[in-house]
Design a protein around this motif. Structure first.
Motif, short mmCIF file in Angstrom:
data_model
loop_
_atom_site.label_atom_id
_atom_site.label_comp_id
_atom_site.label_asym_id
_atom_site.label_seq_id
_atom_site.Cartn_x
_atom_site.Cartn_y
_atom_site.Cartn_z
N VAL A 1 0.85 -1.19 0.00
CA VAL A 1 0.00 0.00 0.00
C VAL A 1 0.88 1.24 0.00
CG1 VAL A 1 -1.99 -1.11 1.09
CG2 VAL A 1 -0.26 -0.06 2.52
N GLY A 2 0.45 2.23 -0.74
CA GLY A 2 1.22 3.46 -0.81
C GLY A 2 1.30 4.16 0.53
N GLU A 3 2.47 4.62 0.86
CA GLU A 3 2.65 5.40 2.08
C GLU A 3 3.89 6.27 1.90
OE1 GLU A 3 5.13 5.24 4.65
OE2 GLU A 3 6.26 3.51 4.01
N ASP A 4 3.78 7.46 2.29
CA ASP A 4 4.92 8.38 2.26
C ASP A 4 5.00 9.12 3.58
OD1 ASP A 4 6.02 8.00 -0.36
OD2 ASP A 4 4.32 9.08 -1.20
N TYR A 5 6.16 9.15 4.13
CA TYR A 5 6.46 9.95 5.33
C TYR A 5 5.71 9.54 6.58
CZ TYR A 5 8.39 12.67 1.52
OH TYR A 5 9.07 13.05 0.40
N THR A 6 5.33 8.26 6.69
CA THR A 6 4.64 7.84 7.91
C THR A 6 5.55 7.88 9.13
OG1 THR A 6 5.05 5.52 7.34
CG2 THR A 6 2.87 6.42 6.80
N THR A 7 6.85 7.63 8.94
CA THR A 7 7.76 7.70 10.07
C THR A 7 7.88 9.14 10.57
OG1 THR A 7 8.96 5.75 9.29
CG2 THR A 7 10.08 7.13 10.90
N LYS A 8 7.90 10.09 9.65
CA LYS A 8 7.93 11.50 10.06
C LYS A 8 6.65 11.86 10.82
CE LYS A 8 10.98 13.74 6.76
NZ LYS A 8 11.12 14.79 5.77
N GLN A 9 5.51 11.37 10.34
CA GLN A 9 4.24 11.61 11.03
C GLN A 9 4.28 11.00 12.43
OE1 GLN A 9 1.59 9.79 8.20
NE2 GLN A 9 0.90 11.78 7.42
N ALA A 10 4.82 9.78 12.52
CA ALA A 10 4.90 9.09 13.81
C ALA A 10 5.78 9.86 14.79
CB ALA A 10 5.42 7.68 13.62
N LYS B 1 6.20 13.08 14.90
CA LYS B 1 5.43 14.24 15.35
C LYS B 1 4.39 13.84 16.39
CE LYS B 1 5.84 17.13 11.25
NZ LYS B 1 5.13 17.72 10.11
N ILE B 2 3.73 12.71 16.14
CA ILE B 2 2.68 12.25 17.05
C ILE B 2 3.27 11.84 18.40
CG2 ILE B 2 0.97 10.43 17.47
CD1 ILE B 2 0.56 10.40 14.36
N SER B 3 4.35 11.09 18.38
CA SER B 3 4.90 10.53 19.62
C SER B 3 5.72 11.54 20.43
CB SER B 3 5.77 9.31 19.33
OG SER B 3 6.99 9.71 18.73
N LYS B 4 6.33 12.48 19.76
CA LYS B 4 7.16 13.51 20.41
C LYS B 4 8.25 12.88 21.29
CE LYS B 4 3.44 16.81 20.21
NZ LYS B 4 2.47 17.61 20.88
N ASN C 1 12.24 7.67 20.45
CA ASN C 1 12.22 6.21 20.47
C ASN C 1 12.00 5.66 19.06
OD1 ASN C 1 11.47 3.48 20.69
ND2 ASN C 1 10.63 3.79 22.74
N LYS C 2 13.07 5.20 18.41
CA LYS C 2 13.00 4.71 17.03
C LYS C 2 12.07 3.51 16.90
CE LYS C 2 14.35 4.42 12.71
NZ LYS C 2 13.49 5.01 11.75
N PHE C 3 12.08 2.62 17.91
CA PHE C 3 11.18 1.47 17.87
C PHE C 3 9.73 1.93 17.81
CE2 PHE C 3 14.83 -0.26 20.36
CZ PHE C 3 15.27 -1.16 19.40
N LEU C 4 9.41 2.89 18.62
CA LEU C 4 8.05 3.41 18.66
C LEU C 4 7.69 4.09 17.34
CD1 LEU C 4 5.44 3.87 20.23
CD2 LEU C 4 6.45 5.97 21.15
N HIS C 5 8.61 4.86 16.78
CA HIS C 5 8.34 5.54 15.51
C HIS C 5 7.99 4.55 14.41
CE1 HIS C 5 11.10 9.05 16.92
NE2 HIS C 5 9.94 9.05 17.54
N ASP C 6 8.79 3.49 14.27
CA ASP C 6 8.53 2.52 13.20
C ASP C 6 7.25 1.73 13.45
OD1 ASP C 6 10.70 3.23 11.61
OD2 ASP C 6 12.05 1.97 12.74
N GLY C 7 6.98 1.40 14.70
CA GLY C 7 5.72 0.73 15.03
C GLY C 7 4.52 1.61 14.75
N MET C 8 4.65 2.88 15.11
CA MET C 8 3.56 3.82 14.85
C MET C 8 3.40 4.07 13.34
SD MET C 8 3.80 6.57 17.95
CE MET C 8 2.36 7.48 17.42
N ALA C 9 4.49 4.07 12.60
CA ALA C 9 4.40 4.21 11.15
C ALA C 9 3.63 3.03 10.57
CB ALA C 9 5.79 4.31 10.53
N ALA C 10 3.90 1.82 11.06
CA ALA C 10 3.15 0.63 10.62
C ALA C 10 1.68 0.77 10.98
CB ALA C 10 3.75 -0.63 11.24
#
Length: 139
Positions: free
Chosen positions: A102-111, A113-116, A119-128
């Motif tokens: 599925v198309g996705e762009d910049y979800t890690t950047k969005q994650a 911003k959301i998590s503030k 934590n890289k693990f959290l960013h990638d999990g939130m991007a997923a």
């Protein structure tokens, strides 16, 4: 396809595949979406056999019926390689889990911003999680 998915009672997995880390999310009965398994890392290559094994463990444990792999518009082919490798591993295990990109762009950047947090693990999990939630919002 939409009607069939809406009537299904299976779980979906979202994957944010990176060159250093991989994030997972799971939706239960196509509703609740959660970051899954924050401590899986690192994934240095789409050919990382331990990553395929970990995904198969999650599929079996969480009764995953489908996998959504985020594919940025600017990716250089590693998503295709990973998808083919995962399909081969699923067939070898006798699993009939469908896979789609599925198309996705910049979800890690969005994650981030959301998590503030940093934590890289959290960013990638939130991007997923964002990949999976975006798909479910389209149903």
């Amino acid at each position: 396809m939409k009607l069939k998915l809406q009537q299904s009672k299976f779980n979906l997995m979202g994957i944010d595949l990176g060159t250093a880390f991989t994030g997972f999310s799971v939706s239960y009965n196509l509703q609740q979406v959660l970051v899954y398994d924050l401590h899986y890392s690192p994934c240095y290559s789409p050919h990382d056999s331990t990553l395929y094994k970990r995904i198969i463990q999650i599929i079996n444990k969480e009764k995953i019926g489908g996998i959504l792999i985020g594919k940025p518009s600017f990716e250089k082919g590693y998503i295709e390689e990973f998808t083919k490798g995962l399909e081969s591993n699923l067939v070898a295990e006798g699993l009939k889990t469908f896979i789609t990109q599925v198309g996705e762009d910049y979800t890690t950047k969005q994650a981030k911003k959301i998590s503030k947090t940093n934590n890289k693990f959290l960013h990638d999990g939130m991007a997923a999680m964002l990949i999976l939630q975006s798909f479910l919002n389209e149903l």
